[in-house]
Design a protein around this motif. Structure first.
Motif, PDB file in Angstrom:
ATOM      1  N   UNK A 278       4.052   1.489 -11.830  1.00 47.39           N
ATOM      2  CA  UNK A 278       4.383   2.123 -13.111  1.00 47.39           C
ATOM      3  C   UNK A 278       3.117   2.552 -13.841  1.00 47.39           C
ATOM      4  N   UNK A 279       2.118   1.698 -13.816  1.00 46.38           N
ATOM      5  CA  UNK A 279       0.856   2.001 -14.479  1.00 46.38           C
ATOM      6  C   UNK A 279       0.183   3.226 -13.859  1.00 46.38           C
ATOM      7  N   UNK A 280       0.042   3.232 -12.548  1.00 48.30           N
ATOM      8  CA  UNK A 280      -0.680   4.308 -11.869  1.00 48.30           C
ATOM      9  C   UNK A 280       0.099   5.621 -11.858  1.00 48.30           C
ATOM     10  N   UNK A 281       1.423   5.550 -11.718  1.00 50.17           N
ATOM     11  CA  UNK A 281       2.226   6.778 -11.676  1.00 50.17           C
ATOM     12  C   UNK A 281       2.178   7.516 -13.009  1.00 50.17           C
ATOM     13  N   UNK A 282       2.132   6.781 -14.112  1.00 50.92           N
ATOM     14  CA  UNK A 282       2.051   7.422 -15.428  1.00 50.92           C
ATOM     15  C   UNK A 282       0.643   7.963 -15.697  1.00 50.92           C
ATOM     16  N   UNK A 283      -0.369   7.186 -15.350  1.00 52.09           N
ATOM     17  CA  UNK A 283      -1.748   7.649 -15.555  1.00 52.09           C
ATOM     18  C   UNK A 283      -2.060   8.883 -14.720  1.00 52.09           C
ATOM     19  N   UNK A 284      -1.439   8.975 -13.548  1.00 54.19           N
ATOM     20  CA  UNK A 284      -1.698  10.105 -12.655  1.00 54.19           C
ATOM     21  C   UNK A 284      -1.171  11.419 -13.222  1.00 54.19           C
TER      22      UNK A 284
ATOM     23  N   UNK B  66       0.822  -1.208   0.000  1.00 57.51           N
ATOM     24  CA  UNK B  66       0.000   0.000   0.000  1.00 57.51           C
ATOM     25  C   UNK B  66       0.861   1.265   0.000  1.00 57.51           C
ATOM     26  N   UNK B  67       1.857   1.314   0.874  1.00 57.16           N
ATOM     27  CA  UNK B  67       2.722   2.500   0.947  1.00 57.16           C
ATOM     28  C   UNK B  67       3.467   2.727  -0.364  1.00 57.16           C
ATOM     29  N   UNK B  68       3.937   1.636  -0.961  1.00 54.06           N
ATOM     30  CA  UNK B  68       4.706   1.750  -2.207  1.00 54.06           C
ATOM     31  C   UNK B  68       3.844   2.265  -3.346  1.00 54.06           C
ATOM     32  N   UNK B  69       2.677   1.676  -3.530  1.00 55.39           N
ATOM     33  CA  UNK B  69       1.802   2.074  -4.636  1.00 55.39           C
ATOM     34  C   UNK B  69       1.288   3.500  -4.428  1.00 55.39           C
ATOM     35  N   UNK B  70       0.909   3.829  -3.198  1.00 55.16           N
ATOM     36  CA  UNK B  70       0.407   5.182  -2.915  1.00 55.16           C
ATOM     37  C   UNK B  70       1.469   6.240  -3.199  1.00 55.16           C
ATOM     38  N   UNK B  71       2.686   6.018  -2.709  1.00 52.08           N
ATOM     39  CA  UNK B  71       3.751   7.006  -2.901  1.00 52.08           C
ATOM     40  C   UNK B  71       4.216   7.054  -4.350  1.00 52.08           C
ATOM     41  N   UNK B  72       4.269   5.897  -5.015  1.00 48.04           N
ATOM     42  CA  UNK B  72       4.706   5.858  -6.409  1.00 48.04           C
ATOM     43  C   UNK B  72       3.699   6.542  -7.331  1.00 48.04           C
ATOM     44  N   UNK B  73       2.423   6.445  -7.010  1.00 48.71           N
ATOM     45  CA  UNK B  73       1.379   7.034  -7.866  1.00 48.71           C
ATOM     46  C   UNK B  73       1.590   8.532  -8.063  1.00 48.71           C
ATOM     47  N   UNK B  74       2.005   9.228  -7.022  1.00 54.17           N
ATOM     48  CA  UNK B  74       2.201  10.684  -7.106  1.00 54.17           C
ATOM     49  C   UNK B  74       3.664  11.072  -7.321  1.00 54.17           C
ATOM     50  N   UNK B  75       4.534  10.089  -7.530  1.00 51.25           N
ATOM     51  CA  UNK B  75       5.980  10.350  -7.556  1.00 51.25           C
ATOM     52  C   UNK B  75       6.412  11.218  -8.734  1.00 51.25           C
ATOM     53  N   UNK B  76       5.839  11.011  -9.903  1.00 48.79           N
ATOM     54  CA  UNK B  76       6.249  11.801 -11.074  1.00 48.79           C
ATOM     55  C   UNK B  76       5.855  13.258 -10.890  1.00 48.79           C
ATOM     56  N   UNK B  77       4.639  13.474 -10.408  1.00 56.71           N
ATOM     57  CA  UNK B  77       4.164  14.840 -10.154  1.00 56.71           C
ATOM     58  C   UNK B  77       5.026  15.508  -9.085  1.00 56.71           C
ATOM     59  N   UNK B  78       5.356  14.778  -8.053  1.00 57.47           N
ATOM     60  CA  UNK B  78       6.129  15.343  -6.935  1.00 57.47           C
ATOM     61  C   UNK B  78       7.560  15.690  -7.331  1.00 57.47           C
ATOM     62  N   UNK B  79       8.052  15.057  -8.379  1.00 61.53           N
ATOM     63  CA  UNK B  79       9.428  15.319  -8.833  1.00 61.53           C
ATOM     64  C   UNK B  79       9.433  16.025 -10.188  1.00 61.53           C
ATOM     65  N   UNK B  80       8.483  16.926 -10.376  1.00 61.73           N
ATOM     66  CA  UNK B  80       8.338  17.632 -11.658  1.00 61.73           C
ATOM     67  C   UNK B  80       9.616  18.373 -12.058  1.00 61.73           C
ATOM     68  N   UNK B  81      10.263  19.025 -11.103  1.00 66.47           N
ATOM     69  CA  UNK B  81      11.474  19.792 -11.422  1.00 66.47           C
ATOM     70  C   UNK B  81      12.584  18.892 -11.948  1.00 66.47           C
TER      71      UNK B  81
ATOM     72  N   UNK C 158      -4.268  12.107 -15.564  1.00 65.88           N
ATOM     73  CA  UNK C 158      -5.516  12.199 -14.800  1.00 65.88           C
ATOM     74  C   UNK C 158      -5.180  12.284 -13.312  1.00 65.88           C
ATOM     75  N   UNK C 159      -5.213  13.478 -12.761  1.00 71.20           N
ATOM     76  CA  UNK C 159      -4.810  13.682 -11.366  1.00 71.20           C
ATOM     77  C   UNK C 159      -5.772  13.034 -10.374  1.00 71.20           C
ATOM     78  N   UNK C 160      -6.938  12.632 -10.854  1.00 76.28           N
ATOM     79  CA  UNK C 160      -7.898  11.956  -9.974  1.00 76.28           C
ATOM     80  C   UNK C 160      -7.443  10.554  -9.596  1.00 76.28           C
ATOM     81  N   UNK C 161      -6.485  10.022 -10.344  1.00 77.00           N
ATOM     82  CA  UNK C 161      -6.038   8.651 -10.108  1.00 77.00           C
ATOM     83  C   UNK C 161      -5.552   8.462  -8.678  1.00 77.00           C
ATOM     84  N   UNK C 162      -4.776   9.412  -8.168  1.00 71.37           N
ATOM     85  CA  UNK C 162      -4.226   9.285  -6.807  1.00 71.37           C
ATOM     86  C   UNK C 162      -5.337   9.239  -5.759  1.00 71.37           C
ATOM     87  N   UNK C 163      -6.394  10.030  -5.953  1.00 73.67           N
ATOM     88  CA  UNK C 163      -7.519  10.019  -5.014  1.00 73.67           C
ATOM     89  C   UNK C 163      -8.302   8.707  -5.133  1.00 73.67           C
TER      90      UNK C 163
END
Length: 258
Positions: free
Chosen positions: A158-164, A78-93, A167-172
């Motif tokens: 990988x699937x969820x982090x890219x879709x997020x 759970x922790x891995x998938x939750x954190x990975x889902x928003x990881x690309x957005x969180x590391x935008x810079x 579609x930013x709703x994916x993380x929610x």
């Protein structure tokens, strides 16, 4: 996929550095530091033991240890998938500045959680010692189960982090799904408590296969049924294939979309 794996290996130092950074940041400025890795599962075990054994009166032998053997892999997942889902957005810079295989970002989070997960196994083996549960040769299969769990986690992440990214709703949506997924996985209860007519349905859940396999090899000295291994392997391959394919197709527009 093989070429992509080779490219990620070329950037292994970056992956190691990001993984190390995540491990250090997790408990930065914390007085107890890595001790929280042990304290968290112990506190969760105590709360669930009180709620399900003494309030709901689930009659399972060595309930606390059985619970812990399911709780540890579930928490990692759970922790891995939750954190990975928003990881690309969180590391935008980081994504916008330099080139590197973008999979490294969610992978670093997963691997840091996996290291933490392996550390928490000390708590499980301590509980096994306290409850005087005998460990047998079947435990040699534990690394196989953990590798299959890692594959399932990476593929879904990988699937969820890219879709997020699109579609930013994916993380929610993921947060809500995990609330239901937890109770559909035999974490706080044993698979034996489920009526026969529903058992095969529960076993369609990949995490049910993982949890039951870990309990079998660690607590019961029992080799899991071949269909469990085949199921975990199938889920891992399918999720890795779909996850990496979707990730690569969306990755081209990461910088513009973020």
């Amino acid at each position: 996929m093989i070429e992509r794996i080779k490219e990620i290996i070329k950037y292994k130092e970056l992956l190691q550095n990001l993984t190390s950074k995540e491990l250090k940041l997790k408990y930065k400025n914390s007085v107890l530091g890595f001790f929280w890795s042990f304290l968290n599962p112990v506190m969760m075990m105590l709360v669930y033991t009180f709620a399900f054994k003494y309030v709901l009166r689930i009659d399972t032998e060595n309930f606390s240890v059985v619970l812990l053997a399911g709780l540890l892999p579930w928490t990692f997942f759970q922790n891995s998938v939750n954190s990975a889902t928003t990881s690309i957005i969180s590391n935008a810079n980081l994504v916008k500045k330099v080139y590197f295989p973008r999979e490294i970002i969610p992978l670093s989070l997963i691997f840091s959680n996996f290291v933490n997960f392996l550390i928490t196994f000390i708590v499980l083996f301590l509980a096994i010692f306290i409850f005087q549960i005998k460990i047998g040769a079947a435990i040699l299969l534990l690394p196989v189960v953990l590798v299959l769990l890692l594959g399932i986690t990476i593929g879904l992440s990988l699937l969820l982090s890219s879709l997020n990214v699109i579609y930013r709703d994916v993380s929610h949506f993921v947060e809500i799904i995990f609330m239901a997924w937890f109770y559909l996985t035999p974490v706080v209860y044993s698979l034996d408590l489920i009526p026969d007519r529903f058992r095969n349905i529960i076993l369609l859940n990949p995490m049910a296969l993982v949890v039951e396999s870990i309990r079998s090899v660690v607590l019961y000295n029992r080799i899991p049924e071949p269909k469990y291994f085949l199921g975990m392997l199938a889920y891992g391959i399918i999720l890795l294939f779909i996850g990496s394919k979707v990730f690569r197709s969306i990755e081209k527009g990461f910088a513009e979309t973020i």
